[in-house]
Enzyme design. Sequence first.
Site, short mmCIF file in Angstrom:
data_model
loop_
_atom_site.label_atom_id
_atom_site.label_comp_id
_atom_site.label_asym_id
_atom_site.label_seq_id
_atom_site.Cartn_x
_atom_site.Cartn_y
_atom_site.Cartn_z
CE LYS A 22 -42.60 -45.45 14.61
NZ LYS A 22 -41.39 -46.12 14.11
CG ASN A 23 -39.06 -44.48 16.53
OD1 ASN A 23 -39.63 -45.51 16.18
ND2 ASN A 23 -38.79 -43.49 15.69
CB CYS A 116 -40.52 -47.87 6.54
SG CYS A 116 -42.09 -47.25 7.06
NE ARG A 123 -34.68 -47.65 7.37
CZ ARG A 123 -35.59 -47.47 8.31
NH1 ARG A 123 -36.81 -47.91 8.15
NH2 ARG A 123 -35.29 -46.82 9.41
CG ASP A 307 -39.00 -40.15 11.99
OD1 ASP A 307 -38.56 -40.57 10.91
OD2 ASP A 307 -38.74 -40.68 13.08
NE ARG A 400 -44.60 -49.83 10.52
CZ ARG A 400 -43.61 -49.03 10.13
NH1 ARG A 400 -43.59 -48.53 8.93
NH2 ARG A 400 -42.61 -48.76 10.94
N1 EPU Z 1 -27.44 -46.46 8.59
C1 EPU Z 1 -26.39 -47.13 8.04
N2 EPU Z 1 -26.06 -48.35 8.56
C2 EPU Z 1 -26.73 -48.92 9.59
C3 EPU Z 1 -27.82 -48.21 10.16
C4 EPU Z 1 -28.14 -46.97 9.62
O1 EPU Z 1 -25.77 -46.66 7.10
O2 EPU Z 1 -26.39 -50.02 10.02
C5 EPU Z 1 -27.80 -45.15 8.04
C6 EPU Z 1 -29.22 -45.08 7.51
O3 EPU Z 1 -29.32 -45.59 6.20
C7 EPU Z 1 -29.51 -43.61 7.57
C8 EPU Z 1 -28.71 -43.16 8.79
O4 EPU Z 1 -27.81 -44.21 9.08
O5 EPU Z 1 -29.01 -42.97 6.43
C9 EPU Z 1 -29.53 -42.87 10.01
O6 EPU Z 1 -30.37 -43.92 10.22
P1 EPU Z 1 -30.63 -44.38 11.70
O7 EPU Z 1 -29.84 -45.63 11.94
O8 EPU Z 1 -30.51 -43.24 12.65
O9 EPU Z 1 -32.10 -44.74 11.57
P2 EPU Z 1 -32.73 -45.83 12.39
O10 EPU Z 1 -32.01 -45.92 13.68
O11 EPU Z 1 -32.88 -47.05 11.57
C10 EPU Z 1 -34.43 -44.39 13.74
C11 EPU Z 1 -35.92 -44.36 13.79
C12 EPU Z 1 -36.44 -43.79 12.49
C13 EPU Z 1 -35.91 -42.39 12.34
C14 EPU Z 1 -34.38 -42.40 12.40
C15 EPU Z 1 -33.86 -40.99 12.47
C16 EPU Z 1 -36.45 -46.24 15.18
C17 EPU Z 1 -37.07 -47.57 15.30
N3 EPU Z 1 -36.42 -45.71 13.98
O12 EPU Z 1 -34.14 -45.21 12.64
O13 EPU Z 1 -37.85 -43.75 12.62
O14 EPU Z 1 -36.30 -41.88 11.10
O15 EPU Z 1 -33.92 -43.08 13.58
O16 EPU Z 1 -32.49 -40.99 12.29
O17 EPU Z 1 -36.04 -45.65 16.17
C18 EPU Z 1 -40.04 -43.68 11.85
O18 EPU Z 1 -40.39 -43.65 13.04
O19 EPU Z 1 -40.84 -43.45 10.90
C19 EPU Z 1 -38.65 -43.96 11.53
C20 EPU Z 1 -38.23 -44.33 10.32
#
Ligand code: EPU
Length: 420
Positions: A22-23, A116, A123, A307, A400
């Site tokens: 997915k990701n 989510c 977020r 995850d 999803r």
């Molecule tokens: N964060 C910030 N600012 C930003 C973006 C992120 O502070 O602009 C923080 C977040 O709040 C969090 C940390 O950075 O505390 C890490 O978040 P990250 O940005 O890595 O998460 P993401 O990129 O939004 C992806 C996956 C998530 C997975 C995380 C693991 C995708 C689409 N989503 O999210 O997947 O948990 O990396 O780090 O790739 C899932 O598949 O269920 C899922 C939530």
Amino acid sequence: MPKFIIQGQKPLQGEITVGGAKNAALKIIPAAILSEGAIIVKNTPDIEDVKRLLEIFEDLGGTTERNGDQLILRMEQINKTTIEAKFANKLRSSIMFVAPLLARTGEVMFPHPGGCVIGAGLRPIDLFIDSFQALGAKIEYKDSYYHISAKRLKGCSYFFTTVSATGTESFIMAAVLAEGTSIIKNCAMEPEIVALAEHLNKCGAKITGAGTPTIIIEGVESLTGGEIEIIPDRIEAGTFAILAAAARAPLMIKRCRPDHLESLLTIFKKLGINFEQGEDWLKIIEVPKILPAYNLKTHEYPGFPTDLQSPFTVLMTQATGTSIIHETIYDRRLLFTDMLTQMGANVTMCDPHRVVIQGPTPLRGRALTSPDLRAGISMIIAGAIAKGTTEIDNIYQIERGYEKIDERLKAIGLDIKRAE
Ligand code: EPU
């Protein structure tokens, strides 16, 4: 609303095949905007999040053709540069369109994305905004939309103050068509980032270092079309492995990448769970009679993935002793443990980031609502090992990210029905 109804404690065994990640798909689809040529995507998971992204891709002017697990994406001409709120509100990954739209057209408008609820409030997207600014874009926020513009982005040096998977991927997509070279540090290192960079390089980009904390992107004038096979979903594979361990089921997990699951498999070894692995398969063989408790801490890749935290938390309700689960990435991802308590688990929440589990405790079936994707699949694991009937509502949240999950789990013996 459709729900899953599970009769627990049925013996599970057999083979299950893992789908495309997915990701990874959620980045490859927006990245298709970077080129006028056709992008052929193989092993695409047929999940709700992918459908939502394809709706956005078409709304922006692209065409999509699906044939089994193969997708053909074409964005010859971009008709609009606004990601509408009706799409953005549904999923956070809508933000992955921002960088490629900006890179190819020089402007983009979008609202703060929804998705989510696993972190306090909405977020954050500060890292995205900050990195576009570093690349020379002008940012305005008015009428609930961000307006970002830059005739052509300019390569820069950038340090991520927080390690972010999507932040890193967004930066890569913005910088591939920028003028000059970008050096980004403290990058996330997930296999999905490596897959994105390799794919873009095949289309003419010049990216080195993906999979390490420092990535260098030399901007190019344009990208060509190309072809990619989505890597197997490591979270789905890990979830099936944890289900097998919790249900004490011999299970062959096919078409996966055990080398992407080193943290989980290292812990399995420490717990005495017997498994075998090959390049693209993982076989859970036996779980010790007394499964020891374990203190888990989630971490960015290659550490233990957030995850997989919720499935692992369910497993620890069956372990003997005291486990502490420390969720370091998101502050709402442990709230689902309240449902495990309702099922009979002994879980104490210390603060939003930590729970203590005393085990083992038998679980009883309950009527539950899936709060998010990963908690939802964990409810299925809990239902599979619980006595009696578990009903799970709001299964859109599960669908999803997991394709035809009821059919695939039925095939290994789970008594699961999808009630409309
Ligand atoms: N964060 C910030 N600012 C930003 C973006 C992120 O502070 O602009 C923080 C977040 O709040 C969090 C940390 O950075 O505390 C890490 O978040 P990250 O940005 O890595 O998460 P993401 O990129 O939004 C992806 C996956 C998530 C997975 C995380 C693991 C995708 C689409 N989503 O999210 O997947 O948990 O990396 O780090 O790739 C899932 O598949 O269920 C899922 C939530």
